[in-house]
Design an enzyme around this catalytic site. Structure first.
Site: not given
Ligand code: G6P
Length: 614
Positions: A2, A27, A74, A100-101, A487, A491, A494, A510, A609
């Site tokens: 949010c 965000r 969100w 927010n929260g 990673e 990507k 996501e 395995h 985000k």
């Molecule tokens: C969310 C974001 C990711 C990020 C993760 C951890 O899932 O979409 O890109 O890696 O949070 O966030 P941080 O700000 O703690 O690295």
């Protein structure tokens, strides 16, 4: 997650709120709304969808007024729809709130309020909170500032809120706990408020970061006043915002993600700057130096993080064990915090977070702190909650990262963790001077090598075109390249919504090997180094089952060339620095596939985000 924006001043609020909401889009959210105090009450507009949908809604309903609040939601409590979107209003319609929260005791509060005759329209915890504030105000007769403070003293959970009263166009009330809030102070009686500094930066550099359990009143006459939930007066601490406007704009790129991928030579240079002295052969990490005894005597390092930051933590596990001979555990913060983990006084806990606001990482820090561990933060956002909750730390100087899929933050994190490991190794004498010097020189050359890797963009785009329609993909790597396989897979899933899995290459036999056929693209990091021959054998195993191999190799590789369907060549470096180079073609690949599939790369569905709820 949010986003919050608020304005009180001399200008029209609506354009400022909408621009602010656009800045907060990165965000991640699923509905948006604004409330502006007009001449005869609120102009209240909210809807499911994007800020653009909200703008269409408001286009036919001009909403003049010089005080207002805006929100991107969100969904947590209740589906993303028009009714659940913020702002929410009190039962008498006089107050409007954005939040927010999560209010954890909202069900109990709601039941009490229903007993007292309150009627709710939405499924949200936020609506409960504004009814509660209204109830306190009506039953005690105190003003809104005090009613908000009293109500919040009975709230369990996390919040950043802004409240306005349609009968008082001169005041904004804000409060926060475990969710960030920043107040911008303009030159001419203008005040801005937001959940991060991005909506504020173009108006003022003077900001106050609110602390947990503070309630602020912004008043046209009296300016800014802050008290704690316990009703202690606080003096607002005004700081200079260091962010630059260009850093949060696309700068000619089609998306923030593409811009951020291309910024990596710069962000890595910035993360190294001032920390490597090649002439003296010294690595200087002041956060490590300040507590050198802790690092010298550390019996264990525990790394806590989420998402991409957790992958950087996995790279760090290899670094610290190889360079410093300190045992390392890498934990998902969300698991660690609820596992009753064994934390010993000699432990160092490294919390890695781009945003510095991730709720689970923050909770893991608090837990480790309560057990007496030394907490070291690796954060990107200066002044963020996590950076303030740690005993010491080192910033990654990646600059604002707006694309939801983390790219430059990851390479900056690995860079900084590499520097920390080198500095500790130097102090402990666990690596020879020669090797430390070689690694320092190699790290110094990495930004130039990243520039070379970015030149693979055209070949990566061709590979993306060939493989964009597959439903699954496998990513393999060993040693330092195993976290990169994870990673790379993250990507792709996501932003392109293709199912992808990362695996240690040898572990493939395995389980995942059962999935391999001619439809399965397998991305393998096969750079020359410690386990090169072993990875070549793993590639043979994939080929024997007709899998398609896309290999990241060192320039001039002859062996994998014979086996792979596509090659992506990157410059040679030390094994320990390969992640910074090999991840880049995988970022580019995910980007191109997502664009080709028509996906919104900067704001992928359902993702946020900055994850400020657990
Ligand atoms: C969310 C974001 C990711 C990020 C993760 C951890 O899932 O979409 O890109 O890696 O949070 O966030 P941080 O700000 O703690 O690295």
């Amino acid at each position: 997650m949010c986003g919050i924006v608020g304005y009180l001043g001399n200008d029209e609020a609506y354009p400022i709120l909408i621009k602010g909401l656009r800045r907060l889009e990165y965000r991640g959210y699923d509905s948006a709304g604004v409330a502006i105090i007009g001449n005869s009450g609120f102009h209240l507009h909210k809807c499911k969808g994007k800020v653009a949908d909200l703008e269409s809604l408001v286009a036919s309903n001009p909403s003049p007024g010089s005080i207002g609040i805006g929100h991107t939601r969100w969904a947590t409590h209740g589906a993303p729809n028009d009714v659940n979107a913020h702002p929410h209003t009190s039962g008498d319609g006089k107050l409007a709130l954005i939040h927010n929260g999560i209010i954890e005791n909202y069900a109990t509060l709601k039941a009490e309020l229903i007993n007292r005759g309150h009627v709710f329209k939405s499924e949200t915890d936020t609506e409960v909170l504004i009814h509660f504030i209204e109830d306190v105000r009506n039953t005690t007769g105190v003003d809104l500032f005090e009613a908000t403070r009293i109500a919040l003293s009975e709230v369990v959970g996390a919040y950043a809120i802004v409240v306005i009263d349609r009968e008082n166009p001169n005041q904004l009330i804000a409060a926060k706990k475990s969710s960030p809030m920043v107040i911008g102070i303009g030159s001419d009686g203008d005040f801005y408020i937001a959940s991060d500094a991005t909506p504020i930066i173009e108006y003022t550099k003077n900001v106050v970061y609110m602390e947990d359990e503070e309630v602020a009143r912004i008043d046209r006459e009296d300016g800014l006043k802050i008290v704690t939930i316990q009703n202690k007066q606080k003096t607002p601490y005004i700081q200079a915002l260091e962010m630059k406007l260009e850093a949060i704009e696309k700068g000619g790129y089609d998306s923030f993600m593409l811009k951020e991928i291309h910024e990596q030579p710069r962000s890595i240079r910035d993360s190294i700057r001032g920390r490597l002295n090649l002439n003296l052969g010294m690595v200087k990490m002041s956060g490590v130096d300040q507590h050198a005894d802790k690092w010298m005597n550390a019996s264990r390092i525990i790394i806590v993080a989420c998402g991409t930051s957790w992958h950087a933590g996995l790279v760090a596990e290899y670094l610290f064990e190889e360079f410093c001979r300190i045992p390392v555990e890498v934990e998902y913060a969300s698991e660690f915090r609820y596992r009753n983990p064994v934390i010993l006084p000699g432990d160092i806990v490294i919390a890695i977070s781009q945003s510095g606001e991730t709720a689970d990482t923050l909770a893991a820090i608090e837990l480790a702190k309560s057990h007496g561990a030394h907490i070291f933060g690796v954060c990107n956002v200066v002044g963020s909650t996590i950076s303030r909750a740690t005993h010491s730390g080192a910033y990654t100087h990646a600059g604002p990262e707006i694309g939801v899929a983390s790219t430059k933050a990851f390479t900056a994190q690995v860079t900084v963790l590499f520097l920390i490991a080198l500095s500790v190794a130097q102090k402990k004498g666990t690596m020879s001077h020669e090797r430390i010097h070689r690694l320092m020189a190699e790290l110094n050359s990495i930004p130039d090598k990243v520039e070379e890797v970015l030149l693979t963009n055209a070949i990566v785009e061709t590979i993306a075109e060939i493989h964009k329609d597959h439903r699954n993909a496998l990513y393999l790597g060993r040693g330092y390249s195993f976290p990169v396989a994870l990673e790379g897979a993250l990507k792709l899933k996501e932003i392109s919504y293709i199912h992808a899995e990362g695996y240690p290459a040898a572990e493939m036999k395995h389980g995942p090997i059962a999935l391999i056929d001619e439809e399965m693209p397998v991305f393998v990091i096969a750079t020359q180094g410690h386990s090169y021959e072993k990875v070549v054998s793993n590639i043979q195993e994939v080929k024997a089952r007709k899998g398609k191999i896309i290999a990241i190799v060192n320039s001039g590789d002859k062996v994998v060339k014979e086996l792979a369907d596509h090659l992506i060549e990157i410059p040679k470096t030390d094994d320990s620095l390969v992640p910074i180079l090999s991840v880049i073609p995988l970022q580019l690949l995910a980007y191109h596939v997502a664009v080709m599939r028509g996906c919104n790369v900067d704001q992928p569905r359902n993702l946020a985000k900055s994850v400020t709820v657990e």
